[in-house]
Design an enzyme around this catalytic site. Structure first.
Site, PDB file in Angstrom:
ATOM      1  N   ARG A 131      -6.935  12.734 -18.511  1.00 32.16           N
ATOM      2  CA  ARG A 131      -5.526  13.149 -18.334  1.00 32.16           C
ATOM      3  C   ARG A 131      -5.385  14.307 -17.343  1.00 32.16           C
ATOM      4  NH1 ARG A 131      -4.765  12.121 -24.085  1.00 32.16           N
ATOM      5  NH2 ARG A 131      -3.906  10.011 -24.240  1.00 32.16           N
ATOM      6  N   LYS A 174       0.178  15.953  -3.051  1.00 31.75           N
ATOM      7  CA  LYS A 174       0.515  14.523  -3.080  1.00 31.75           C
ATOM      8  C   LYS A 174      -0.793  13.742  -3.046  1.00 31.75           C
ATOM      9  CE  LYS A 174       5.096  14.075  -1.032  1.00 31.75           C
ATOM     10  NZ  LYS A 174       5.858  13.563   0.122  1.00 31.75           N
ATOM     11  N   GLU A 226       9.513  17.064  -4.357  1.00 32.86           N
ATOM     12  CA  GLU A 226      10.411  16.367  -3.433  1.00 32.86           C
ATOM     13  C   GLU A 226      11.699  15.923  -4.127  1.00 32.86           C
ATOM     14  OE1 GLU A 226       8.157  14.089  -0.512  1.00 32.86           O
ATOM     15  OE2 GLU A 226       9.851  12.744  -0.339  1.00 32.86           O
ATOM     16  N   ARG A 277      11.380  19.203   0.687  1.00 31.01           N
ATOM     17  CA  ARG A 277      10.056  18.648   1.002  1.00 31.01           C
ATOM     18  C   ARG A 277      10.160  17.359   1.808  1.00 31.01           C
ATOM     19  NH1 ARG A 277       4.469  18.493  -2.488  1.00 31.01           N
ATOM     20  NH2 ARG A 277       3.278  17.457  -0.867  1.00 31.01           N
ATOM     21  N   ASN A 333       8.477  14.467   5.886  1.00 32.62           N
ATOM     22  CA  ASN A 333       8.290  13.042   6.168  1.00 32.62           C
ATOM     23  C   ASN A 333       8.861  12.644   7.527  1.00 32.62           C
ATOM     24  OD1 ASN A 333       7.133  12.708   3.619  1.00 32.62           O
ATOM     25  ND2 ASN A 333       9.140  12.440   2.662  1.00 32.62           N
ATOM     26  N   HIS A 360       7.841   9.483   9.384  1.00 32.95           N
ATOM     27  CA  HIS A 360       7.024   8.651   8.491  1.00 32.95           C
ATOM     28  C   HIS A 360       7.687   7.318   8.147  1.00 32.95           C
ATOM     29  CE1 HIS A 360       4.703  12.283   8.230  1.00 32.95           C
ATOM     30  NE2 HIS A 360       3.881  11.786   7.340  1.00 32.95           N
ATOM     31  N   HIS A 380       5.414   4.433   8.808  1.00 33.48           N
ATOM     32  CA  HIS A 380       4.860   3.587   7.742  1.00 33.48           C
ATOM     33  C   HIS A 380       5.179   2.112   8.002  1.00 33.48           C
ATOM     34  CE1 HIS A 380       4.457   6.958   4.458  1.00 33.48           C
ATOM     35  NE2 HIS A 380       3.603   7.074   5.451  1.00 33.48           N
TER      36      HIS A 380
HETATM   37  P1  NAD Z   1      -9.271   9.556   7.280  1.00 32.31           P
HETATM   38  O1  NAD Z   1      -9.478  10.259   6.024  1.00 32.31           O
HETATM   39  O2  NAD Z   1      -9.369   8.067   7.282  1.00 32.31           O
HETATM   40  O3  NAD Z   1     -10.268  10.141   8.361  1.00 32.31           O
HETATM   41  C1  NAD Z   1     -10.255   9.593   9.644  1.00 32.31           C
HETATM   42  C2  NAD Z   1     -11.644   9.174  10.105  1.00 32.31           C
HETATM   43  O4  NAD Z   1     -12.353  10.336  10.463  1.00 32.31           O
HETATM   44  C3  NAD Z   1     -12.483   8.459   9.052  1.00 32.31           C
HETATM   45  O5  NAD Z   1     -13.193   7.431   9.693  1.00 32.31           O
HETATM   46  C4  NAD Z   1     -13.456   9.534   8.583  1.00 32.31           C
HETATM   47  O6  NAD Z   1     -14.691   8.983   8.182  1.00 32.31           O
HETATM   48  C5  NAD Z   1     -13.632  10.349   9.828  1.00 32.31           C
HETATM   49  N1  NAD Z   1     -13.946  11.750   9.621  1.00 32.31           N
HETATM   50  C6  NAD Z   1     -13.381  12.613   8.762  1.00 32.31           C
HETATM   51  N2  NAD Z   1     -13.842  13.844   8.977  1.00 32.31           N
HETATM   52  C7  NAD Z   1     -14.753  13.757   9.961  1.00 32.31           C
HETATM   53  C8  NAD Z   1     -15.561  14.693  10.629  1.00 32.31           C
HETATM   54  N3  NAD Z   1     -15.478  15.993  10.379  1.00 32.31           N
HETATM   55  N4  NAD Z   1     -16.413  14.242  11.585  1.00 32.31           N
HETATM   56  C9  NAD Z   1     -16.462  12.924  11.895  1.00 32.31           C
HETATM   57  N5  NAD Z   1     -15.693  11.996  11.328  1.00 32.31           N
HETATM   58  C10 NAD Z   1     -14.851  12.419  10.366  1.00 32.31           C
HETATM   59  O7  NAD Z   1      -7.822   9.865   7.923  1.00 32.31           O
HETATM   60  P2  NAD Z   1      -6.906  11.146   8.023  1.00 32.31           P
HETATM   61  O8  NAD Z   1      -6.186  10.988   9.304  1.00 32.31           O
HETATM   62  O9  NAD Z   1      -7.621  12.386   7.737  1.00 32.31           O
HETATM   63  O10 NAD Z   1      -5.877  10.928   6.816  1.00 32.31           O
HETATM   64  C11 NAD Z   1      -4.978   9.851   6.809  1.00 32.31           C
HETATM   65  C12 NAD Z   1      -4.533   9.618   5.399  1.00 32.31           C
HETATM   66  O11 NAD Z   1      -3.920  10.803   4.897  1.00 32.31           O
HETATM   67  C13 NAD Z   1      -3.521   8.516   5.257  1.00 32.31           C
HETATM   68  O12 NAD Z   1      -3.881   7.675   4.195  1.00 32.31           O
HETATM   69  C14 NAD Z   1      -2.236   9.248   4.925  1.00 32.31           C
HETATM   70  O13 NAD Z   1      -1.356   8.476   4.137  1.00 32.31           O
HETATM   71  C15 NAD Z   1      -2.729  10.448   4.200  1.00 32.31           C
HETATM   72  N6  NAD Z   1      -1.834  11.607   4.229  1.00 32.31           N
HETATM   73  C16 NAD Z   1      -1.572  12.217   3.049  1.00 32.31           C
HETATM   74  C17 NAD Z   1      -0.754  13.319   3.040  1.00 32.31           C
HETATM   75  C18 NAD Z   1      -0.512  14.042   1.743  1.00 32.31           C
HETATM   76  O14 NAD Z   1       0.334  14.937   1.704  1.00 32.31           O
HETATM   77  N7  NAD Z   1      -1.227  13.716   0.698  1.00 32.31           N
HETATM   78  C19 NAD Z   1      -0.192  13.813   4.214  1.00 32.31           C
HETATM   79  C20 NAD Z   1      -0.499  13.160   5.408  1.00 32.31           C
HETATM   80  C21 NAD Z   1      -1.322  12.050   5.405  1.00 32.31           C
HETATM   81  N1  GLY Z   2       2.976  14.891   3.978  1.00 36.23           N
HETATM   82  C1  GLY Z   2       4.223  14.934   3.279  1.00 36.23           C
HETATM   83  C2  GLY Z   2       4.205  15.821   2.088  1.00 36.23           C
HETATM   84  O1  GLY Z   2       3.196  16.391   1.744  1.00 36.23           O
HETATM   85  O2  GLY Z   2       5.221  15.962   1.453  1.00 36.23           O
END
Ligand code: NAD
Ligand code: GLY
Length: 382
Positions: free
Chosen positions: A126, A148, A242, A247, A251, A254, A258
């Site tokens: 949990r 998030k 949000e 917040r 987006n 986005h 998306h």
């Molecule tokens: P990712 O986690 O897929 O990383 C991108 C690539 O870079 C991967 O192939 C990974 O293996 C590689 N990588 C990571 N760090 C590395 C390093 N230091 N050296 C070499 N390679 C490395 O992608 P991302 O762009 O970091 O994140 C995208 C995701 O984040 C999406 O799913 C998106 O929806 C999510 N996201 C979430 C939030 C949130 O608030 N939670 C906000 C924005 C995006």
């Molecule tokens: N990346 C959008 C949020 O964290 O709200």
């Protein structure tokens, strides 16, 4: 001697405040940084294979220096890992590691690993603790902060998730040294986003310093990460879940992004940050069409993102669909509210606002025109 820049930013949430530490070399001090959070001599770490190839040995050494050993779960890299299948893998791993509620799992990687591990942590026993160690520019400026967490569902992105805040975020810009250039550029889109939301001066900073940042300049990296995290921390503290519209400003780009990610199959045809870049340009151009923003401002946004090597027109994607199909993807957006989709539009650079009266038929018609202007250009210059 030049002072190495660093920053500490607190995310002031009632009940669960936490710190984001940004400093070159933090990865080699990981053990001492997490020591107060580690109740046992062994901590679970979730990462992906690409990150592990570059950083697993350094992390093991840093933990060992503080008397901590790591048990690793190494997953395949890529957006497809944010799925039910791998969520189950992480949950089973944490249970097998006997994680307890007051223990912490480390998420070492980009947004995919952070979102997936954070979501698993929100449900095991949990809810157990987790520490974000973001290794992409995108994760350092955005996804590791704010709580998030999510996986993707067949119908769309991030449709299953939870708000679950990390206990600590450790962002070491040095880890970006191994990040592929395309990923650095994609993460940069989220940096520019903070300027477009409400900070025209920061957008101007990006225009002046973006190239230096992408090239790996240490001072530009820390400045951009710290500025972005401070902006996000302010917004998250004002509207953690949000609920009030504050917040939602994060987006920007986005909703278009998306839809484009869905149409390109959440694949490396369009990275998340690239979708955000193109989505912000489309939001700006749509705002111009609605008479809200000056055309020259929208073109300034496009020019800067283009100069950073990001896609700014639908031409880059070679889509074989119409505007209605893209608008249909938006119907599955989790931001749908009583059957309408709140849309982020701009009155200018640094003047983003949430519009609740956008007609998706107008969005579809706009996208048809954007798609047609691309095919006209292609026919004129075959
Ligand atoms: P990712 O986690 O897929 O990383 C991108 C690539 O870079 C991967 O192939 C990974 O293996 C590689 N990588 C990571 N760090 C590395 C390093 N230091 N050296 C070499 N390679 C490395 O992608 P991302 O762009 O970091 O994140 C995208 C995701 O984040 C999406 O799913 C998106 O929806 C999510 N996201 C979430 C939030 C949130 O608030 N939670 C906000 C924005 C995006
Ligand atoms: N990346 C959008 C949020 O964290 O709200």
């Amino acid at each position: 001697m030049a002072v190495t820049p660093s920053a500490r930013i607190s995310v002031d949430l009632a009940g669960a405040p936490y710190e984001v530490r940004i400093a070159p070399g933090l990865i080699d001090r990981l053990g001492e940084e997490i020591r107060p959070f580690a109740r046992k001599p062994r901590v679970p770490v979730v990462t992906d294979a690409q990150v592990a190839a570059h950083w697993q040995a350094r992390v093991d050494a840093a933990l060992a220096a503080a008397g901590i050993s790591a048990s690793w779960l190494v997953l395949p890299p890529g957006e497809a890992t944010k799925s039910w299948r791998f969520l189950e893998r992480v949950v089973d791993f944490l249970i097998a590691e006997d994680i307890e509620r007051r223990d912490h799992v480390i998420a070492l990687g980009g947004g995919v690993i952070g979102d997936l591990t954070g979501f698993a942590a929100s449900m095991v026993k949990r809810g157990c603790g987790f520490i974000q160690v973001p290794t992409t520019l995108l994760a350092q400026v955005d996804s590791s902060v704010g709580g998030k967490t999510a996986i993707n569902a067949a119908a769309g992105k991030n449709l299953v998730g939870a708000f679950h805040q990390p206990a600590l975020v450790l962002a070491d810009p040095v880890t970006l040294d191994t990040l592929p250039l395309r990923e650095t550029r994609a993460g940069y889109a989220e940096v520019v986003k903070y300027g477009l939301i409400d900070d025209a001066a920061f957008f101007a900073w990006c225009e002046a310093n973006g190239a230096r940042l992408i090239a790996g300049d240490a001072e530009a990296r820390v400045t951009a990460i710290a500025h972005s995290v401070a902006a996000k921390a302010r917004i998250v503290a004002a509207d953690e879940k949000e609920l009030t519209g504050v917040r939602a400003l994060l987006n920007l780009g986005h909703t278009f992004g998306h839809a484009l990610e869905a149409e390109t199959g959440f694949s490396d045809r369009l990275l998340h940050g690239e979708g955000v870049a193109l989505g912000m340009v489309l939001a700006a151009r749509f705002s111009v069409r609605l008479g809200l923003m000056q055309g020259q401002d929208a073109e300034r946004v496009a020019a800067h993102l283009r100069s950073a090597g990001l896609p700014v027109s639908l031409a880059a994607l070679g889509l074989a669909c119409n505007g209605q199909r893209l608008a249909d993807h938006m119907l599955h957006d989790k931001k749908m509210d009583a059957g309408t989709l709140p849309f982020l539009l701009l009155r200018g650079i640094g003047q983003t606002f949430l519009a609740k009266d956008v007609d998706l038929a107008d969005v579809a018609a706009f996208l048809d025109d954007e798609l047609a202007s691309w095919s006209q250009a292609r026919n004129a210059h075959p």
